[in-house]
Design a protein around this motif. Structure first.
Motif, PDB file in Angstrom:
ATOM      1  N   ASP A   1     -15.440  -5.784  20.622  1.00  0.00           N
ATOM      2  CA  ASP A   1     -16.211  -5.932  19.395  1.00  0.00           C
ATOM      3  C   ASP A   1     -17.180  -7.086  19.614  1.00  0.00           C
ATOM      4  OD1 ASP A   1     -17.253  -6.475  16.897  1.00  0.00           O
ATOM      5  OD2 ASP A   1     -15.304  -6.613  15.903  1.00  0.00           O
ATOM      6  N   ALA A   2     -18.456  -6.767  19.781  1.00  0.00           N
ATOM      7  CA  ALA A   2     -19.456  -7.788  20.106  1.00  0.00           C
ATOM      8  C   ALA A   2     -19.509  -8.913  19.081  1.00  0.00           C
ATOM      9  CB  ALA A   2     -20.830  -7.135  20.251  1.00  0.00           C
ATOM     10  N   ALA A   3     -19.164  -8.616  17.830  1.00  0.00           N
ATOM     11  CA  ALA A   3     -19.187  -9.643  16.781  1.00  0.00           C
ATOM     12  C   ALA A   3     -18.147 -10.730  17.025  1.00  0.00           C
ATOM     13  CB  ALA A   3     -18.970  -9.006  15.411  1.00  0.00           C
ATOM     14  N   THR A   4     -17.131 -10.449  17.838  1.00  0.00           N
ATOM     15  CA  THR A   4     -16.085 -11.438  18.122  1.00  0.00           C
ATOM     16  C   THR A   4     -16.334 -12.174  19.442  1.00  0.00           C
ATOM     17  OG1 THR A   4     -14.584  -9.949  19.323  1.00  0.00           O
ATOM     18  CG2 THR A   4     -14.421  -9.992  16.905  1.00  0.00           C
ATOM     19  N   LEU A   5     -17.455 -11.898  20.077  1.00  0.00           N
ATOM     20  CA  LEU A   5     -17.786 -12.545  21.354  1.00  0.00           C
ATOM     21  C   LEU A   5     -18.914 -13.532  21.104  1.00  0.00           C
ATOM     22  CD1 LEU A   5     -17.728  -9.328  23.565  1.00  0.00           C
ATOM     23  CD2 LEU A   5     -15.857 -10.948  23.148  1.00  0.00           C
ATOM     24  N   ASN A   6     -18.546 -14.776  20.912  1.00  0.00           N
ATOM     25  CA  ASN A   6     -19.528 -15.801  20.555  1.00  0.00           C
ATOM     26  C   ASN A   6     -19.065 -17.157  21.077  1.00  0.00           C
ATOM     27  OD1 ASN A   6     -17.695 -16.979  18.495  1.00  0.00           O
ATOM     28  ND2 ASN A   6     -18.044 -15.009  17.480  1.00  0.00           N
ATOM     29  N   GLY A   7     -19.826 -18.183  20.791  1.00  0.00           N
ATOM     30  CA  GLY A   7     -19.508 -19.522  21.270  1.00  0.00           C
ATOM     31  C   GLY A   7     -18.227 -20.109  20.714  1.00  0.00           C
ATOM     32  N   GLY A   8     -17.657 -19.493  19.700  1.00  0.00           N
ATOM     33  CA  GLY A   8     -16.376 -19.948  19.171  1.00  0.00           C
ATOM     34  C   GLY A   8     -15.193 -19.320  19.877  1.00  0.00           C
TER      35      GLY A   8
ATOM     36  N   SER B   1     -10.441 -17.231  23.290  1.00  0.00           N
ATOM     37  CA  SER B   1      -9.436 -17.195  22.227  1.00  0.00           C
ATOM     38  C   SER B   1     -10.013 -16.485  21.021  1.00  0.00           C
ATOM     39  CB  SER B   1      -9.019 -18.607  21.843  1.00  0.00           C
ATOM     40  OG  SER B   1      -8.062 -18.577  20.806  1.00  0.00           O
ATOM     41  N   GLY B   2      -9.415 -15.360  20.641  1.00  0.00           N
ATOM     42  CA  GLY B   2      -9.844 -14.652  19.443  1.00  0.00           C
ATOM     43  C   GLY B   2     -10.796 -13.494  19.677  1.00  0.00           C
ATOM     44  N   ALA B   3     -11.135 -13.199  20.928  1.00  0.00           N
ATOM     45  CA  ALA B   3     -11.996 -12.047  21.216  1.00  0.00           C
ATOM     46  C   ALA B   3     -11.208 -10.766  20.944  1.00  0.00           C
ATOM     47  CB  ALA B   3     -12.463 -12.091  22.663  1.00  0.00           C
ATOM     48  N   LYS B   4     -11.860  -9.773  20.332  1.00  0.00           N
ATOM     49  CA  LYS B   4     -11.166  -8.531  19.957  1.00  0.00           C
ATOM     50  C   LYS B   4     -11.877  -7.307  20.512  1.00  0.00           C
ATOM     51  CE  LYS B   4      -9.423 -10.549  15.751  1.00  0.00           C
ATOM     52  NZ  LYS B   4      -8.412 -10.177  14.823  1.00  0.00           N
ATOM     53  N   ASP B   5     -11.084  -6.271  20.771  1.00  0.00           N
ATOM     54  CA  ASP B   5     -11.672  -5.004  21.192  1.00  0.00           C
ATOM     55  C   ASP B   5     -12.176  -4.250  19.959  1.00  0.00           C
ATOM     56  OD1 ASP B   5      -9.463  -3.717  20.010  1.00  0.00           O
ATOM     57  OD2 ASP B   5      -8.550  -3.188  21.922  1.00  0.00           O
ATOM     58  N   VAL B   6     -12.787  -3.083  20.176  1.00  0.00           N
ATOM     59  CA  VAL B   6     -13.376  -2.343  19.060  1.00  0.00           C
ATOM     60  C   VAL B   6     -12.322  -1.834  18.076  1.00  0.00           C
ATOM     61  CG1 VAL B   6     -15.489  -1.727  20.285  1.00  0.00           C
ATOM     62  CG2 VAL B   6     -13.485  -0.241  20.468  1.00  0.00           C
ATOM     63  N   ALA B   7     -11.056  -1.777  18.488  1.00  0.00           N
ATOM     64  CA  ALA B   7      -9.978  -1.357  17.589  1.00  0.00           C
ATOM     65  C   ALA B   7      -9.362  -2.529  16.831  1.00  0.00           C
ATOM     66  CB  ALA B   7      -8.892  -0.632  18.387  1.00  0.00           C
ATOM     67  N   GLY B   8      -9.808  -3.756  17.144  1.00  0.00           N
ATOM     68  CA  GLY B   8      -9.295  -4.933  16.453  1.00  0.00           C
ATOM     69  C   GLY B   8      -8.148  -5.642  17.145  1.00  0.00           C
ATOM     70  N   ASN B   9      -7.806  -5.215  18.364  1.00  0.00           N
ATOM     71  CA  ASN B   9      -6.739  -5.876  19.121  1.00  0.00           C
ATOM     72  C   ASN B   9      -7.285  -7.142  19.768  1.00  0.00           C
ATOM     73  OD1 ASN B   9      -4.804  -3.690  18.760  1.00  0.00           O
ATOM     74  ND2 ASN B   9      -6.148  -2.534  20.116  1.00  0.00           N
ATOM     75  N   THR B  10      -6.544  -8.224  19.683  1.00  0.00           N
ATOM     76  CA  THR B  10      -6.974  -9.502  20.252  1.00  0.00           C
ATOM     77  C   THR B  10      -6.674  -9.553  21.745  1.00  0.00           C
ATOM     78  OG1 THR B  10      -6.575 -10.581  18.146  1.00  0.00           O
ATOM     79  CG2 THR B  10      -6.740 -12.014  20.072  1.00  0.00           C
ATOM     80  N   GLU B  11      -7.612 -10.092  22.490  1.00  0.00           N
ATOM     81  CA  GLU B  11      -7.497 -10.252  23.948  1.00  0.00           C
ATOM     82  C   GLU B  11      -6.204 -10.972  24.273  1.00  0.00           C
ATOM     83  OE1 GLU B  11      -7.418 -12.756  27.276  1.00  0.00           O
ATOM     84  OE2 GLU B  11      -8.022 -13.571  25.356  1.00  0.00           O
TER      85      GLU B  11
END
Length: 127
Positions: free
Chosen positions: A41-48, A93-103
């Protein structure tokens, strides 16, 4: 139940990183990458959630994060060259796939020795 309507419960992992763990003499202009095992999920891939950090002090490096949805690769491009002869590590920490599963790969400060690299020494003659 068919495969089409089964929920994705698989946590994504990080399958590869560049520079690889324990790399030395890495150019100071490096843009590290992380390859995920599946679409993220690209929205969860950021500087945070994805950072390049200095090994000593755990200080995040200012950088932009770019995700390639075709290859599942995240590129971390520092805003400036890294420091010479300095150890860095990749943090997730906190990156998620398109189904909402956390890395699920442990890429945190507690395991930084497993995903670190050291930049090259300054070879310029400053005299």
């Amino acid at each position: 139940m068919t495969a089409a309507n089964m929920a994705d419960l698989t946590e994504p992992t990080i399958d590869a990183q560049t520079p690889t763990n324990d790399s030395v003499s890495v150019p100071i202009g490096v843009a590290p990458t992380l390859t995920f095992s599946e679409a993220m999920d690209a929205a969860t891939l950021n500087g945070g959630t994805i950072q390049l950090r200095a090994y000593t002090g755990d200080t995040p490096v200012a950088a932009s994060i770019l995700y390639n949805s075709s290859t599942f690769v995240v590129t971390i491009t520092p805003n400036a060259n890294l420091s010479y002869s300095t150890q860095y590590y990749l943090y997730v920490s906190g990156a998620k796939d398109v189904a909402g599963n956390t890395e699920s790969t442990d890429y945190t400060a507690g395991t930084k020795a497993n995903h670190e690299f050291t930049t090259a020494a300054d070879s310029a003659d400053h005299t």
